[in-house]
Structures are given as C-alpha cells and as structure tokens.
Design a protein around this motif. Structure first.
Motif, PDB file in Angstrom:
ATOM      1  N   UNK A 299      28.029 -23.666  19.447  1.00  0.00           N
ATOM      2  CA  UNK A 299      27.059 -23.940  20.379  1.00  0.00           C
ATOM      3  C   UNK A 299      27.563 -24.005  21.942  1.00  0.00           C
ATOM      4  N   UNK A 300      26.605 -24.154  22.855  1.00  0.00           N
ATOM      5  CA  UNK A 300      26.924 -24.164  24.217  1.00  0.00           C
ATOM      6  C   UNK A 300      26.362 -25.547  25.030  1.00  0.00           C
ATOM      7  N   UNK A 301      26.652 -25.652  26.031  1.00  0.00           N
ATOM      8  CA  UNK A 301      26.291 -26.834  26.795  1.00  0.00           C
ATOM      9  C   UNK A 301      24.592 -26.692  27.001  1.00  0.00           C
ATOM     10  N   UNK A 302      24.008 -27.766  27.049  1.00  0.00           N
ATOM     11  CA  UNK A 302      22.568 -28.067  27.286  1.00  0.00           C
ATOM     12  C   UNK A 302      22.375 -27.679  28.870  1.00  0.00           C
ATOM     13  N   UNK A 303      21.072 -27.025  28.936  1.00  0.00           N
ATOM     14  CA  UNK A 303      20.483 -26.866  30.209  1.00  0.00           C
ATOM     15  C   UNK A 303      19.467 -27.891  30.179  1.00  0.00           C
ATOM     16  N   UNK A 304      19.243 -28.459  31.367  1.00  0.00           N
ATOM     17  CA  UNK A 304      20.074 -28.509  32.525  1.00  0.00           C
ATOM     18  C   UNK A 304      21.169 -29.564  32.416  1.00  0.00           C
ATOM     19  N   UNK A 305      21.315 -30.375  31.270  1.00  0.00           N
ATOM     20  CA  UNK A 305      22.523 -31.430  31.373  1.00  0.00           C
ATOM     21  C   UNK A 305      23.835 -31.116  31.409  1.00  0.00           C
ATOM     22  N   UNK A 306      24.029 -29.871  30.981  1.00  0.00           N
ATOM     23  CA  UNK A 306      25.758 -29.489  30.819  1.00  0.00           C
ATOM     24  C   UNK A 306      26.342 -29.573  32.336  1.00  0.00           C
ATOM     25  N   UNK A 307      27.409 -29.515  32.341  1.00  0.00           N
ATOM     26  CA  UNK A 307      28.604 -29.601  33.377  1.00  0.00           C
ATOM     27  C   UNK A 307      28.107 -30.665  34.321  1.00  0.00           C
ATOM     28  N   UNK A 308      27.598 -31.914  33.562  1.00  0.00           N
ATOM     29  CA  UNK A 308      27.401 -33.106  34.338  1.00  0.00           C
ATOM     30  C   UNK A 308      26.196 -32.854  35.174  1.00  0.00           C
ATOM     31  N   UNK A 309      25.063 -32.119  34.543  1.00  0.00           N
ATOM     32  CA  UNK A 309      23.771 -31.922  35.444  1.00  0.00           C
ATOM     33  C   UNK A 309      24.088 -30.699  36.364  1.00  0.00           C
ATOM     34  N   UNK A 310      25.269 -30.219  36.303  1.00  0.00           N
ATOM     35  CA  UNK A 310      25.185 -28.993  37.217  1.00  0.00           C
ATOM     36  C   UNK A 310      24.372 -27.831  37.025  1.00  0.00           C
ATOM     37  N   UNK A 311      24.167 -27.629  35.702  1.00  0.00           N
ATOM     38  CA  UNK A 311      23.283 -26.473  35.277  1.00  0.00           C
ATOM     39  C   UNK A 311      21.895 -26.813  35.500  1.00  0.00           C
ATOM     40  N   UNK A 312      21.680 -27.890  36.135  1.00  0.00           N
ATOM     41  CA  UNK A 312      20.080 -27.975  36.760  1.00  0.00           C
ATOM     42  C   UNK A 312      20.144 -27.636  37.991  1.00  0.00           C
ATOM     43  N   UNK A 313      21.264 -27.145  38.595  1.00  0.00           N
ATOM     44  CA  UNK A 313      21.072 -26.743  39.936  1.00  0.00           C
ATOM     45  C   UNK A 313      21.900 -25.328  40.312  1.00  0.00           C
ATOM     46  N   UNK A 314      21.218 -24.340  39.918  1.00  0.00           N
ATOM     47  CA  UNK A 314      21.716 -23.217  40.081  1.00  0.00           C
ATOM     48  C   UNK A 314      22.769 -22.970  41.124  1.00  0.00           C
ATOM     49  N   UNK A 315      22.115 -22.981  42.360  1.00  0.00           N
ATOM     50  CA  UNK A 315      22.769 -22.606  43.664  1.00  0.00           C
ATOM     51  C   UNK A 315      24.418 -23.754  43.562  1.00  0.00           C
ATOM     52  N   UNK A 316      24.371 -24.866  43.269  1.00  0.00           N
ATOM     53  CA  UNK A 316      25.455 -25.732  43.266  1.00  0.00           C
ATOM     54  C   UNK A 316      26.480 -25.167  42.432  1.00  0.00           C
ATOM     55  N   UNK A 317      25.652 -24.732  41.126  1.00  0.00           N
ATOM     56  CA  UNK A 317      26.508 -24.162  40.013  1.00  0.00           C
ATOM     57  C   UNK A 317      27.443 -22.978  40.472  1.00  0.00           C
ATOM     58  N   UNK A 318      26.405 -21.954  41.060  1.00  0.00           N
ATOM     59  CA  UNK A 318      27.371 -20.701  41.570  1.00  0.00           C
ATOM     60  C   UNK A 318      28.246 -21.117  42.768  1.00  0.00           C
ATOM     61  N   UNK A 319      28.093 -22.015  43.350  1.00  0.00           N
ATOM     62  CA  UNK A 319      29.163 -22.373  44.685  1.00  0.00           C
ATOM     63  C   UNK A 319      30.490 -22.815  43.789  1.00  0.00           C
ATOM     64  N   UNK A 320      30.288 -23.812  42.728  1.00  0.00           N
ATOM     65  CA  UNK A 320      31.446 -24.219  42.028  1.00  0.00           C
ATOM     66  C   UNK A 320      32.164 -23.427  41.051  1.00  0.00           C
ATOM     67  N   UNK A 321      31.352 -22.721  40.272  1.00  0.00           N
ATOM     68  CA  UNK A 321      31.912 -21.881  39.110  1.00  0.00           C
ATOM     69  C   UNK A 321      31.731 -20.296  39.814  1.00  0.00           C
ATOM     70  N   UNK A 322      33.037 -19.758  40.104  1.00  0.00           N
ATOM     71  CA  UNK A 322      32.808 -18.351  40.684  1.00  0.00           C
ATOM     72  C   UNK A 322      32.348 -17.255  39.725  1.00  0.00           C
ATOM     73  N   UNK A 323      32.917 -17.588  38.461  1.00  0.00           N
ATOM     74  CA  UNK A 323      32.418 -16.590  37.169  1.00  0.00           C
ATOM     75  C   UNK A 323      32.377 -17.539  35.884  1.00  0.00           C
ATOM     76  N   UNK A 324      31.102 -17.554  35.366  1.00  0.00           N
ATOM     77  CA  UNK A 324      30.917 -18.023  33.916  1.00  0.00           C
ATOM     78  C   UNK A 324      30.598 -16.878  33.109  1.00  0.00           C
ATOM     79  N   UNK A 325      31.518 -16.497  32.389  1.00  0.00           N
ATOM     80  CA  UNK A 325      31.698 -15.399  31.535  1.00  0.00           C
ATOM     81  C   UNK A 325      31.325 -15.661  30.014  1.00  0.00           C
ATOM     82  N   UNK A 326      30.335 -15.021  29.435  1.00  0.00           N
ATOM     83  CA  UNK A 326      30.066 -15.306  27.897  1.00  0.00           C
ATOM     84  C   UNK A 326      30.191 -14.176  27.104  1.00  0.00           C
ATOM     85  N   UNK A 327      30.775 -13.818  25.981  1.00  0.00           N
ATOM     86  CA  UNK A 327      31.016 -12.664  25.264  1.00  0.00           C
ATOM     87  C   UNK A 327      30.858 -12.940  23.857  1.00  0.00           C
ATOM     88  N   UNK A 328      30.443 -11.769  23.012  1.00  0.00           N
ATOM     89  CA  UNK A 328      30.447 -11.944  21.683  1.00  0.00           C
ATOM     90  C   UNK A 328      30.648 -10.534  21.222  1.00  0.00           C
TER      91      UNK A 328
END
Lengths: 388, 388
Positions: A299-328
């Motif tokens: 599984x994967x982090x919950x939205x918006x709770x994941x990354x200590x709530x950062x997944x609830x703030x897409x702009x803040x997440x993009x500032x912090x995480x330059x690339x989030x890469x998911x593959x399968x």
C-alpha cells in the motif's frame, strides 16, 4: 531477395528439426549471458525458450523451478533435459530440484535472492539495450565496509561513483540511496539490477546527471527478519532507518565527494525497499527531496494524511518533494492495481508526481531496471545549474 | 575454580551427547561465516568438524564433496546429515551430490572456483585474524569495466584503493597486480582471498605501505582455455599478457592516482597465476620490480638461464628485482618439493629472494592469504622515502 527466402526457409527447417526432437535447442539458441564462462547450457533461443541440461544419472525426478518450466526428461546418458515456455525478457531466478533437493545450478552465476544463493537466467530483450555494457566511460561499483555505531558491527554497502569521479577531483556529486527488496541484499542492485551500466549509459548520453548511488543492506532478508528486531514496532526494519540516517549518510558524506544537502539526495527502493522508502522519507523529509517507489507491495500513504499531512497541500508538497516517482510492472497483479489506484488518487488530489508502468513485466528485475532508467534522469534537475 | 570445573564437566557431557547422536552438532557448533544470512547449516564446531544438512526426501544417495567428508545418512524427515572430519583452517570449496547430480548448496555463499559457481565453507583459524574484518579504516574494492583494444571487448577487473584514497587527494600510490589461479577469475582474490581486509589490517598497523591492488581476469578459466587461444604458442594465455601490458596497466595509470614506474609496480599470482607471473615478468622486466610467486604448479625458471640470463648475475638481478618472493603450503605435495628445490637452488646460487612456507595448508586459499600477508609488507620499500 533469394537469399532472404533461403534464409527464411532454412529458419523454418531448423525450427522443424528442433520440434522434431523435443528438448533439442534450435540452431539459433545461445548460451545465456548469465552462465559461467564456457558453459553452453542453459541456452536461450530467439523465441526466448530456455534449454536446460542437468547431469543426474541416478535421479528419479528432476525439475527446474522457473515460470513456464516443463517436466524434465532423462536421456540415456543420464542428462536430464528441460525446455521452458517462452520467458519474459530480463532476469529470472531459477533453481533445480533433484529428487526433492532444491539446489543451485553450478553452471549459472549465483545471485543472492529469495533468501539464498539462487541461480539466475538473463533473457535478452530485443531492442532494449539501456542496461547492457557499452563502450562508454564506466563508473566504478565499490564494495565499501564501514563500522555502524548504531549496530556495533561492520557492515558492507556498494557505492557507484560515476565516470570522471577519479580524475575530475574538484567535482562534487548528488547521491541516490537505492534499496533492494525482501530476500535480497545490497548486491541486488549492482548485480541483478545493472545499476552501473544503466547509469553509465544515461550519463554518456547526457540523459542523467553524474551521481553517486549508494546501495546498502536494508536488513529485510529472511535471516535478518527472524532476528530480535522483528515485531518490536510498526516496522521490523527500525534498525535500518537508524543505520541509514545516523551511520550511512554521514559516512558517505565524509568519505565521498557528495553535495550533502536534501536537494541533492534521493531515496528509492523496490518492493519492500519501496515500502521502506515511503516510511523513511515520511519520517525524514528534511534529508531527501527525491523519492522513488518501485513496485511497493503493502500500500501507499493516505491522502491527505500522508507525509504528515503534506499530501493535503499539493503546493507545499511540490515545493518539498522535487520528484515523487511511482512505478509498477503491468503484470504484477494486485500490486499493479494498488499502484495505479494511488497514482489516480494523487492525480485527483492534484499532487505532482511521475507514474511509470513497465509493459508486460512482473514483480521482477526487468521492471526495476526500467524504473531506474526512467527515474534517474529526473533526479537533481532542480540544482543542476548550481553544481559543476 | 568451581565454575571452571563445572564448565569443563558440562563441556564433556555436551561432547558425549554429541557423540551419542551421530551427526548432531555439539553445543559449541556455530553457523559457518560463509553461510547466507540466517541459515544455521553448515555449522562448524570447535574441533573444526563441519555439519551439513540437506533436505532431499526422495534421494537415494547424498554426499558432500569436501576433504574428509563422510557418507550422508537420511533422517525420517528427509533431511540428510553429513559430518566432516576436522578440516584445515581457512576456505574450502564444496559441492553437494544428489543421486549423481553435482550441484551447489543454496545455503552457502557461492564462489567462482573449479570453473563453476561452487559452494564454500570458511573454517575459523584460532589465533589467526589478519584476514578478518576489523574496526580499522577500510579501502574500497571496486568493480571496474574497461574496453580492451587488444581483444575488442569490455572486460572487468577489481581494484583495491587503500583507506584515505578518496580524501587524501594529492597522494599517489604504487600498484600490485595480483592474479588468480586456474578455474577461478578476478573475483577470487577480493572474495575468497580477502585482499581488502588483509591490506586494511596491514596498512592500519603500519606493516604495509598504502597501495592499489589490481585483480584482473587471467583468462585461465576452463572456458577461456578451450577458446581459440589455446595451444597457439608457448603460453595459452598469450592474449592476457597483451591485455595486461597494453590495456590494463595504461588504463589503471590513466584512471587511478598511481606512481607509474617499474619501481612502484609489482606482479604476483597464485598457482597458474604464479606461472603467468614468471612468464610475464621475464618478458617485461622493464615494467615490474617486485615479483610474487605463490604455489606455482609447473616449475620455475632455470638457473642461470632464467630472466634472460639475469639469474646468472646475482648482483644485477638484485638491482633489477627488488623482491623475488616464492611461497608454498607445506601440504602441497609435489608442488611443495618443487618450490623448496627452487628456493635451495636460488640460495646456492646466491640469488636474493624471500621464501615462505604456510604451515599445514594445501593448494588452497589459506596458503595464498598468508602468502599475501607476508609478501605485501615487502613491497615498494625501496621507494618509500620518495613518495607521500
């Protein structure tokens, strides 16, 4: 034109001859590149069937543990013959079972996987050469030993230093920390994963920045898991998180010419190493700005709770995480569905990320080689101009 | 005192219990350090007996290919049990034979030796720790790929760079080229031979100069020998001499911070690699001032004809060859005699050399680990003062 027709006819005749003698490899079969030097079997034909030969004169039952394996048949010379169905391109573990004993094939190179020294077969992938050795400048893969204070033991990791590292002495480099999966260890990425050739080729064509890659034992082999650390908390690899943050990263920054900040540091992993990557980056986002999750099984982090709530703030997440890469890989079954769903949920929530699917591959190394090939070019682009 | 007696009695009782159940390891048995993580067998007791367990429920015959191995016995659970005689300290290859199939043990690390991926068992040597990992500064063992013009192919070698190499950037280092034996490849010295730990420990205690060690494929695996190069001349490894002189040495000098002259370059090898060392140094004495010959199987240069007549002029030989090192294990039979005779002949002729015998060891890695341990401190002492 005549030559082409003759060649085509000849190919058909050769194939017919092969079919007429079950188990006989056709003329286009070649020794697998994963064989030890000078050993003709296992061989692979142009349809990616693998041909095995096992000398076991007194045995009653012989089989090869490989997807699509068929029953072995015994010849008068005591040699058992196994022909596989066409195999997916890439690397597959296999074992031999002789009268109930599951063992390794001395004709194959051995690879630490499935918690033991396993045989493996490399199946060519026509048209796909990004992980093959080429005449380009090569980096080194170093076996590096260090004393980890958090465990009180000497540990080994592998460090890829890029071409030019030993001659361009003023240069400093960003670092990708790259983790293996369950039942494997730090040898997985440099050996089965072909990290060196993938990076060499990407760097030679200007597709990726020269970088250091660190591959450490993630303490998720069966042996490590049965130790006292298991079950002691929410993660049974608690100790590895501490080893990575407190021992490995400071040791790497003190030993190699790194750029020691979060904007020049990535963490990625495959399978259980992908799960580790999620847990470690959520707990230590001040240390990593790039995140790669290849074929995560749980599984994967919950939205918006994941990354200590950062997944609830897409702009803040993009500032912090330059690339989030998911593959399968598209043939990973439930895992494929789980990753696709996370990708769709991220998309719906407007969270910046990169999603990649490896066509036709399962929970195996070809998926992860391709994942690295697509992930590495995205790394450290935000700081590209500020570094040599 | 009482405690000591109780402990001694307990030890006897434990031993008796072990003897009462053939194949049951005594309480002091431990998993071999050469096992994969978390696997209890093979185990080794304090008398250096090895205990093997092989699950082969349908097999009729199981044996372990190892000196002093005994017949395996089958338990009701389908697990076969083998206990060896006491083994010599050090590293031994082994294989498992199940109903006529000789295969590798997935419980053991695998080592390229005897022309295939073989299992191996590391038997502790009480009081001898020069090749064990310690909390000292560690050098790196690098897998290095390069394009060899003389063969038109990409090849791999291993390069040991000493502790401090990555931080003491102005320093330059002498180079030891170190060759493996027949049926092995460049992996032999860094893996079975423990080059890294031996050099790390010698350098940490000031017994050896920091040096680079290069370990290349000598093209003397069975596969390589059956190639077109065989039988074409006085040496069937003609091509390797060319690769070493024309490709490897210039590549190493261009890639690493070496001191690129003969006084700072050594060539040594074990078994057939020792024979190669003699042939290559005689033909290229302008490239090497230090020579190490460990357990050479096919005789030695003639006196006084050898080295283009230089063995007829001891003073000139000593000026040119800073160290000629000959070593053998005392349990190598005819090879021991051959080496001793060469040593005596050199002595009689007044030719400066160093002779070393490894007590109680055969044609195997413990002999060669000890040989390196005694050889490395002698290297590059003539130029010690002139370099950092």
């Amino acid at each position: 034109m005549k030559t082409v027709i003759v060649a085509a006819l000849l190919a058909i005749l050769v194939r017919a001859a092969a079919l007429a003698q079950p188990g006989q490899p056709p003329a286009d079969a070649k020794p697998a590149s994963s064989n030890v030097p000078g050993v003709p079997f296992p061989g692979i034909d142009s349809e990616r069937r693998a041909y095995f030969r096992i000398l076991a004169p007194e045995a009653k039952n012989v089989s090869v543990g490989l997807p699509g394996g068929r029953a072995a048949t015994k010849g008068a010379d005591g040699v058992w013959t196994v022909t596989s169905d066409p195999l997916a391109p890439g690397f597959h573990y296999y074992s031999i079972t002789v009268d109930g004993a599951t063992v390794s094939d001395p004709a194959s190179e051995s690879y630490f996987g499935t918690g033991r020294m396993s045989s493996g077969i490399e199946v060519p992938s026509p048209g796909e050469d990004f992980y093959l050795p080429k005449d380009v400048p090569h980096g080194d893969i170093r076996a590096h030993y260090y004393f980890a204070r958090s465990t009180g033991k000497i540990r080994r990791c592998f460090v890829y230093t890029p071409p030019g590292y030993d001659t361009n002495l003023p240069a400093r480099y960003p670092v990708l920390y790259l983790q293996h999966g369950m039942g494997e260890d730090a040898r997985g990425w440099p050996t089965q994963g072909r990290v060196g050739f993938i990076l060499d080729n990407l760097i030679a064509t200007g597709k990726a920045r020269p970088m250091i890659v660190v591959m450490a034992d993630g303490d998720i082999t069966p042996g490590a898991m049965s130790g006292p650390g298991r079950g002691g908390g929410p993660m049974f690899w608690d100790k590895f998180t501490q080893v990575l943050i407190e021992d490995i990263i400071p040791m790497i920054d003190a030993t190699y010419r790194t750029i020691p900040d979060r904007e020049d540091r990535a963490l990625a992993g495959l399978s259980l190493g992908g799960t580790q990557t999620m847990e470690i980056t959520q707990a230590h986002l001040d240390d990593f700005a790039y995140i790669g999750i290849f074929s995560a099984p749980f599984g994967f982090p919950q939205i918006p709770e994941g990354f200590h709530g950062l997944l609830g703030d897409p702009a803040a997440f993009a500032r912090q995480v330059k690339v989030l890469f998911i593959s399968l890989g598209t043939a990973e079954g439930g895992m494929t569905a789980s990753g696709r769903n996370f990708h769709l949920a991220l998309e719906k929530a407007g969270i910046k990320h990169v999603y990649y699917e490896s066509q036709g591959t399962a929970h195996e190394w070809q998926t992860w080689r391709r994942s690295l090939y697509h992930f590495a070019p995205l790394l450290f682009q935000a700081t590209q101009d500020s570094n040599p």
